[in-house]
Motif scaffolding. Structure first.
Motif, PDB file in Angstrom:
ATOM      1  N   SER A  40      -4.397   9.369  -2.138  1.00 36.08           N
ATOM      2  CA  SER A  40      -4.377   8.123  -2.907  1.00 36.08           C
ATOM      3  C   SER A  40      -4.922   8.382  -4.312  1.00 36.08           C
ATOM      4  O   SER A  40      -5.536   9.420  -4.561  1.00 36.08           O
ATOM      5  CB  SER A  40      -5.202   7.052  -2.187  1.00 36.08           C
ATOM      6  N   PRO A  41      -4.703   7.449  -5.236  1.00 36.41           N
ATOM      7  CA  PRO A  41      -5.177   7.650  -6.616  1.00 36.41           C
ATOM      8  C   PRO A  41      -6.684   7.874  -6.738  1.00 36.41           C
ATOM      9  O   PRO A  41      -7.141   8.541  -7.654  1.00 36.41           O
ATOM     10  CB  PRO A  41      -4.765   6.356  -7.324  1.00 36.41           C
ATOM     11  N   ASP A  42      -7.463   7.350  -5.781  1.00 31.54           N
ATOM     12  CA  ASP A  42      -8.913   7.568  -5.846  1.00 31.54           C
ATOM     13  C   ASP A  42      -9.331   8.895  -5.221  1.00 31.54           C
ATOM     14  O   ASP A  42     -10.515   9.213  -5.148  1.00 31.54           O
ATOM     15  CB  ASP A  42      -9.674   6.400  -5.204  1.00 31.54           C
ATOM     16  N   GLY A  43      -8.368   9.707  -4.741  1.00 35.07           N
ATOM     17  CA  GLY A  43      -8.647  11.049  -4.234  1.00 35.07           C
ATOM     18  C   GLY A  43      -8.894  11.132  -2.739  1.00 35.07           C
ATOM     19  O   GLY A  43      -9.240  12.192  -2.235  1.00 35.07           O
ATOM     20  N   THR A  44      -8.700  10.052  -2.014  1.00 30.29           N
ATOM     21  CA  THR A  44      -8.893  10.086  -0.562  1.00 30.29           C
ATOM     22  C   THR A  44      -7.554  10.289   0.138  1.00 30.29           C
ATOM     23  O   THR A  44      -6.494  10.008  -0.417  1.00 30.29           O
ATOM     24  CB  THR A  44      -9.541   8.778  -0.067  1.00 30.29           C
ATOM     25  N   LEU A  45      -7.632  10.774   1.354  1.00 34.49           N
ATOM     26  CA  LEU A  45      -6.438  10.962   2.171  1.00 34.49           C
ATOM     27  C   LEU A  45      -6.215   9.737   3.038  1.00 34.49           C
ATOM     28  O   LEU A  45      -7.172   9.162   3.567  1.00 34.49           O
ATOM     29  CB  LEU A  45      -6.600  12.186   3.080  1.00 34.49           C
ATOM     30  N   HIS A  46      -4.964   9.368   3.203  1.00 39.32           N
ATOM     31  CA  HIS A  46      -4.644   8.310   4.165  1.00 39.32           C
ATOM     32  C   HIS A  46      -3.345   8.682   4.873  1.00 39.32           C
ATOM     33  O   HIS A  46      -2.434   9.276   4.288  1.00 39.32           O
ATOM     34  CB  HIS A  46      -4.563   6.932   3.482  1.00 39.32           C
TER      35      HIS A  46
END
Length: 85
Positions: A8-14
């Motif tokens: 995601s744009p905030d650097g987390t995986l989903h």
């Protein structure tokens, strides 16, 4: 089991829920799946030229050696044989 993930744009995986074959992001594997893939890759990769040539020469040498040994044994059996036809 392998799953498809996106960053995601905030650097987390989903997780995306996509099938692995249609994944446009990253595929995460479990440790056992990774070990199995590494084993299969090593199993099906081409051997180095010197290893392949050693196997070829060894197999040909074994066949040729068995032929010579069979000829020698056949000659000895023929020489010792009492049946003269």
């Amino acid at each position: 089991m392998a799953d498809c993930y996106q960053i995601s744009p905030d650097g987390t995986l989903h997780a995306t829920g996509q099938a692995v074959e249609a994944c446009t992001g990253y595929v995460l594997l479990s440790g056992s799946e990774h070990a199995q893939n590494a084993f299969l890759q090593r199993l099906f990769e081409w051997p180095e030229a010197d290893v392949a040539s050693a196997w070829l020469v060894g197999a040909f040498g074994l066949v040729l050696g068995m032929n010579v040994l069979g000829s020698v044994v056949g000659s000895v059996v023929k020489m010792v044989s009492t049946d003269r036809h």
